[in-house]
Every structure is written in C-alpha cells, then in structure tokens.
Enzyme design. Structure first.
Site, PDB file in Angstrom:
ATOM      1  CG  ASP A   1      -2.186   0.882   0.917  1.00 57.59           C
ATOM      2  OD1 ASP A   1      -2.121   1.708  -0.023  1.00 57.59           O
ATOM      3  OD2 ASP A   1      -3.193   0.774   1.640  1.00 57.59           O
TER       4      ASP A   1
HETATM    5  C1  NOJ Z   1      -3.999   3.967   0.059  1.00 59.11           C
HETATM    6  C2  NOJ Z   1      -5.185   3.083   0.275  1.00 59.11           C
HETATM    7  O1  NOJ Z   1      -5.095   2.430   1.535  1.00 59.11           O
HETATM    8  C3  NOJ Z   1      -5.385   2.025  -0.812  1.00 59.11           C
HETATM    9  O2  NOJ Z   1      -6.614   1.393  -0.606  1.00 59.11           O
HETATM   10  C4  NOJ Z   1      -5.304   2.656  -2.175  1.00 59.11           C
HETATM   11  O3  NOJ Z   1      -5.540   1.706  -3.173  1.00 59.11           O
HETATM   12  C5  NOJ Z   1      -3.934   3.291  -2.321  1.00 59.11           C
HETATM   13  N1  NOJ Z   1      -3.788   4.343  -1.320  1.00 59.11           N
HETATM   14  C6  NOJ Z   1      -3.683   3.868  -3.709  1.00 59.11           C
HETATM   15  O4  NOJ Z   1      -4.377   5.030  -3.887  1.00 59.11           O
END
Ligand code: NOJ
Length: 717
Positions: free
Chosen positions: A264
C-alpha cells in the site's frame, strides 16, 4: 497469453532496469512540467529523473489522452521500450458511479455486483487504466472505521462471494479488450484496526484470522486475481508489508498465488515508524524478502536494492522473480504489442454514463437500499405534495468518498429524481442547516414547508468525507444539528420518511423511535435520485438486506451476528440475573441486525423439512422450506440459511450464514426453497488450526434474517 519472450527480455535488463519495474509513483512524476509538481517530490524521495523512465508502473492517470501522452513520452526515454502499467483506484465504478461497496453488499446479488465491475472495467480500460486497486474485501466489525464503506460487510462467506464476483467482473478471463487486472486488498486483516482507528494495529488469533478474515482474500485468489495489496497494519506484531508468513507462507505457498504483490501507499517506508526497520535499507530488505514486488510511492527499493544485492547477499532471484511477474502482467494485457491498449478518448466518452450503464447503476442502487422501519407510510402516492428537508435534499455529494473519477455534476440528486418521478410542481426543498454545523437559521422555514406538505422526506446523513480512508469517527451519530431538525419535523406529525446518506452504519438510538419510516440509502452514486424515487413512490419494492449490523450505540462495538455464545449468555428467561454477559444500560443486540431489511410486502415461512436428521460424512442432506408472499405487492425475498455447531472441540459462533436464495414472489405466490447441506459446510478451524468438521449435533436456521428464522436439528455421524 501474448508472445513476448520474457526471460530473454529479463536477461537484457540491467539491475537498475529490473529494480525500476518494482517502483510505482503517481502520474505527476511523468508530467512534462518538470518544475513545480515533479521537482519537489523527486528531491524528497532522493531520486533522479532516470528512475522515472525505468519505473514499471504509474498510479492515478485516469483519462485516455493523459495515458497515451505519458506512455509515449515514457517509451521514448525507456531503453528497452518496456511499457508502463497504468494503475488506479476504480473502486465502485469509473465515471458511471455505482453505490459504495457496503451498499452493493446489501443487494446480496452477485450477478449485479459482477456487472457493476464489468462496466467499471470497460470505462476504465477505455480511459487507459490497466489495473484497479479493487476489490477491497476486508471483513469489518467496527463502524467507527471509515473504510467500512469500501467492503461488503461482516460476513466471511458473503465477502468471499462478492470478492469472486468483483474479480470476475473486472478481469473476465483476461483476454477481452475491456478486461482489466484486479488487485485485492488489504492483505491482511485491515478491517480489524483496533478501536476503528485508521492505520491502527491489528492483533488477533490465528484462528480468527483464518476463519473470518482470510476467506475473502482467498476467494479472490481462487478467482484468479492478478494482484494483492498489502495492508498498513500489523499481524501478530509484524507489519503486513514485511510479513513473510502472510505473503510467502500463506499467500504463495498455501494458496498458490502467482501474481504481483504491491505494497500500500508508502507502506514499505512505514516499516520504520512501525519500529521494525532502522532505515530505508532495512525496510527494503524486509519488504522484498517478505514478498512485496512493487513498492508504492516511496523509494526504498530504488535507493537500496542494488546495494543489498551486491553487498548484503540479498538473492538476485528475488529481484528477478518480482520483475518477471510484472513483465508477465504487461504481456498478458498485451502491452508489448500495443502499449496504449484500448485507451480511446472518444470511445470512452461514449461509454461513460451511457444509457445501459446508468440503468445498471440505478438497479444496483435501488436494490441496495435497506428499509429499516416503516409505520405503513411508504410507499408515498405520486399525487402527494412533498417537502424534502435536510442537507441531502439537493446535494450532489452522493457518489461516496472513493469515487475518484466520478463527477458530482453528472449525478442525479435527490430532488431531481423526485421531480422526474412526480413532476416539478409537487416538490419543495429546504436544506435545514448544513451537514456538520450548528446553524439552525432555516429550521423555521423547514417546519413551515413540512406543515404545508402532504408528506415529508428528511434527507439526512454524513458528508462523504466523514467516511472512507482516514475517515474514522468516535461518535457515529448524525452530525451537526440534524437530529434536532429531525425531532422538530417528527413533532409536526406528517407522514415522514428519513432517508440516510452515509458511509457507515450510524447510531440512531436517540431518534429512531419517533421516525415513522427510515430508509438506509448509503451513497448511491450516479443514479441516486432516480433510484430513491423508484423506491419511495412504490415503483420498486425495496429488497436490500444489511450485511453489517447497525449498533444500538457506539459502546457496543464490535457487535456482529456471528459471535460466540459465552458461558453466561443472556437469553429469554434469564431476565433479572445480573451475572450474565450483558450491559446494565443497553441491550446486547444491535439496533438492526445482519440480514435485516423490510419491504412493502410480507413473507411467511413454513417449517423446515429435512430429508434426514442424520448425516454421514460423504452424504448431503436437503432442507426445504415454503415461503409465501402474504402481502399485496410483488417482491424479492432473500431466504437465508444459517448453521450452528452446537458442541465442538472449539467454541463455534451462535450462527453462521451458509447459503441464501433470492426469490421473486407475486402476491399470494408460494415457492419452495431447497438448500443442500454437505459436510464441507460444517468445517472450521480446530484448536490446532486444522480445517475439518466434527461429529455431533448441528442446528439449521432458515429465515428472513439472522434473527427471524425457523429451526431444525441434524446430527453428523
Ligand atoms: C492507500 C489506500 O489504503 C489504498 O486502498 C489505495 O488503493 C492506495 N492508497 C492507492 O491510492
């Protein structure tokens, strides 16, 4: 499979080019505006422009022209002409926005969920997106956590079915031009963030993890999902992004996952504040060894992997394997043949919000609404004069917090939908204070409008930014002065329906008794107003069912249906006994339970008819039940099957959803519903974490929701 010889390609790549495949930054880094936007981040990340032209994927480009321009510029600079992969958060629709996933969950309709993902994939593919960071399948039990909007609820079985449906919808068989790759997230257990606080710790037993949290990710893997995203949280004291037990032992070895693992956002870097890495080098080492292929938005791989391989004996194979997986996905998507794939601005414009897409968005929305209460005032007659009162009366912030590509002005708001249904002249609106402010200056106007109208709709809720990522709340009541407004309106005594717009179950204890009707609308997306008008004026009979309990009050959380009995359960007949597992000030039960949802008709259930009461290991038994529509309107009933293992070697939930059937019934029509029960459905993790079933008695419950059920028993021998 497309024809590129990937091993040959890999053998021509330098170590820096291979590392580049493992790096992902946002689209701004590829912009031709080298100053401003890009220089700052490059400096912050301590990287040079070369890194950008070697990177493997990009995050967040969402239109065809942009994608084509970035890809073109990139390919001019990239030595081996390896195309970029374009990834984006396409969570519940692209420009046609479907209801939030928690609402899609309430449809209990896998075909529709799949269809919504197919439409999202088509619009995304035409806009140049190759990968979506969806589905999010985290099991949730805490509505304080804002990200409950992104998931389908509290049940492992249902979450698994939805995970499969979404993956199939996005990916198809990965050969159609509009298929895009899906990325299941957040692996693992993110839904159990302590106290519902975003980015917080998770600590749970292996059994709980395996039994409740892992099945939905596993279902996505079994459905062929191409990517898995790590979560921000710890699991058993180790952050997921550095957790080789999760990624190597469970995901790859046990489940046979062959695709890409992506961290993430900045989660590799966050191994440092978590306290398991002293610097970026150690963070990179832990992440690659644990199995993270792509580092999202930080530069620890780029700045350290070469040195780790050359000087610290990190195996080159780790890098080769990761780079190869990324090349394989590019090949599968046909990017080597055509790096622009289906990106086509004109065709995309034609697809966005086209008639077919809007129709499906409307159907998903009206099937996701959950009628929580109705003192015989709904549906309203189309002849009546209506006052819509409250901050959502004509608000276009109804797409939900995770609609990245949707445009608010393209959504049909509540007022517009009702006007479309009953005509302009019969509707007035008063916004009655804001969502989260103390302004009561137009209460008087709202009261007057309600007095003059035949029927009243109170359009209340949370702003969409009060849920979603980083949207945790400690108080989950209606914000601002909305409860006061509602109480003022209830006093007038007009037939009043509360319609709730929100990204999480809300606490409604202080006002629900006075409300004549409550319809849970969630954030319904592009077709909000039309879908609401369909249900409120009776063209559609509501059929949504809760997949997440609505708590009586925040102090009960976590409250969920498939809980344990405890040694001192509170049951009928135990009243007056203090020494039970209970609160002295509130009920144990949530206000509205799992599976619950009313309609404009009623259904009666016969008794369960079991073909046998003894089941051998290799046998199946059948449970039949007659369901009749005893009301005046045709409707869709969701017949639910629950099972309880009465005694086992470990404690078992008081009930677990094991199946359901949706049936359509005309007034007075009766249908027989049959469930087959096999030994497989009785399995669980025993104390040694082996997945098996045990001989003994089981209770079957079939009914309208988790509480209103008919029962029978059988024995496994
Ligand atoms: C953080 C988020 O937790 C995740 O769900 C998301 O896909 C990513 N950012 C990318 O934007």
């Amino acid at each position: 499979m497309k024809n590129m010889d990937l091993n040959n390609l890999l053998s021509q790549m330098t170590i820096d080019e291979k590392i580049g495949q493992l790096v992902q930054f946002v689209r701004a880094f590829y912009s031709d505006d080298k100053n401003g936007e890009i220089t700052g981040p490059l400096n912050e990340l301590n990287i040079t422009e070369d890194v950008i032209w070697n990177s493997g994927s990009v995050l967040g480009s969402d239109n065809a022209e942009d994608m084509i321009e970035i890809q073109k510029r990139y390919l001019e600079k990239n030595r081996l002409k390896i195309p970029l992969l374009f990834m984006a958060d396409v969570i519940h629709g692209f420009r046609t926005v479907f209801p939030i996933p928690l609402a899609i969950g309430c449809t209990w309709d896998m075909e529709l969920a799949k269809k919504s993902a197919e439409i999202a994939a088509k619009e995304a593919a035409l806009s140049g997106t190759n990968v979506t960071f969806s589905p999010m399948v985290d099991l949730v039990r805490d509505p304080r956590w804002g990200r409950v909007i992104e998931t389908t609820g509290e049940d492992p079985y249902l979450n698994g079915l939805f995970a499969t449906a979404f993956v199939q919808g996005y990916q198809g068989n990965m050969t159609d031009e509009y298929n895009i790759a899906a990325c299941v997230k957040h692996f693992a257990g993110y839904g159990a963030s302590e106290a519902g606080r975003e980015y917080n710790t998770v600590d749970m037993s292996e059994r709980n993890l395996r039994e409740n949290y892992l099945p939905s990710y596993k279902a996505a893997v079994d459905a062929g999902v191409e990517l898995v995203m790590t979560s921000f949280n710890t699991v058993n004291g180790i952050p997921s992004t550095g957790n080789s037990y999760l990624m190597r032992d469970i995901l790859r070895k046990e489940w046979g996952f062959k695709g890409i693992v992506i961290s993430d956002w900045a989660a590799v870097q966050e191994l440092i504040p978590h306290g398991v890495a002293k610097d970026g080098k150690e963070a990179a080492k832990k992440a690659i060894e644990a199995g993270v292929d792509i580092e999202m938005m930080t530069s620890n791989y780029v700045n350290n992997l070469r040195e780790l391989i050359e000087k610290e004996k990190i195996k080159m194979e780790l890098l080769d394997e990761a780079a190869l997986r990324i090349l394989e996905l590019k090949n599968k998507l046909g990017l080597f043949e055509n790096p622009y794939r289906t990106a086509n601005a004109q065709k995309a414009e034609e697809a966005y919000l086209c008639k077919e897409h809007r129709e499906i968005a409307r159907e998903v929305a009206y099937k996701s609404f959950v009628l929580l209460k109705n003192n015989n005032i709904l549906p309203f007659s189309k002849e009546k004069n209506v006052a819509i009162i409250g901050p959502f009366a004509k608000n276009n912030r109804i797409l939900g917090p995770w609609s990245v590509q949707g445009k608010e002005e393209e959504a049909v708001n509540f007022l517009e939908g009702i006007q479309n249904k009953i005509g302009r002249e019969k509707v007035v609106t008063v916004e009655g204070g804001g969502i989260n402010c103390e302004d009561k200056s137009n209460f008087a106007e709202a009261i007057e409008a309600a007095q003059k109208a035949d029927v009243v709709i109170l359009a209340l809720g949370e702003d969409q930014d009060m849920s979603g990522e980083a949207g945790s709340r400690a108080y989950i009541t209606l914000p601002g002065v909305q409860e006061e407004l509602a109480k003022e309106i209830f006093k007038i005594g007009k037939p009043t329906a509360v319609v709730l717009f929100n990204g999480r179950p809300l606490e409604m204890t202080s006002w629900y008794k006075e409300a004549p009707a409550i319809l849970e609308a969630w954030f319904p997306g592009s077709e909000t107003g039309n879908a609401l008008a369909d249900v409120l004026f009776g063209d559609v009979n509501p059929s949504g069912r809760l997949t997440m309990s609505i708590p009586y009050t925040v102090g009960q959380i976590p409250v969920y249906y498939n809980c344990y009995n405890t040694g001192r359960p509170k049951n009928e007949g135990t009243e007056g006994n203090r020494f039970l597992s209970q609160y002295i000030d509130i009920p144990n039960e949530p206000l509205y339970h799992f599976g619950y949802g009313l309609s404009y008709t009623e259904y009666s259930y016969g008794d369960i008819d079991l073909n046998k009461t003894v089941m051998k290991y290799n046998e199946k038994i059948t449970a039949k039940i007659k369901v009749k529509n005893i009301g005046k309107m045709a409707g869709i009933e969701t017949v639910q099957l629950y099972i309880r293992d009465i005694t086992a070697s470990t404690v078992r939930p008081i009930k677990e959803l094991k199946g359901f059937k949706k049936i359509y019934l005309e007034p007075n029509e009766e249908k027989q519903v049959t469930f087959e029960i096999g030994e497989d459905m009785l399995k669980f993790y025993n104390s040694e974490c082996n997945y098996l079933s045990e001989k003994g008695k089981f209770e079957i419950m079939i009914g309208h929701d988790c509480k209103n059920v008919k029962g029978a028993e059988f024995e496994l021998i």
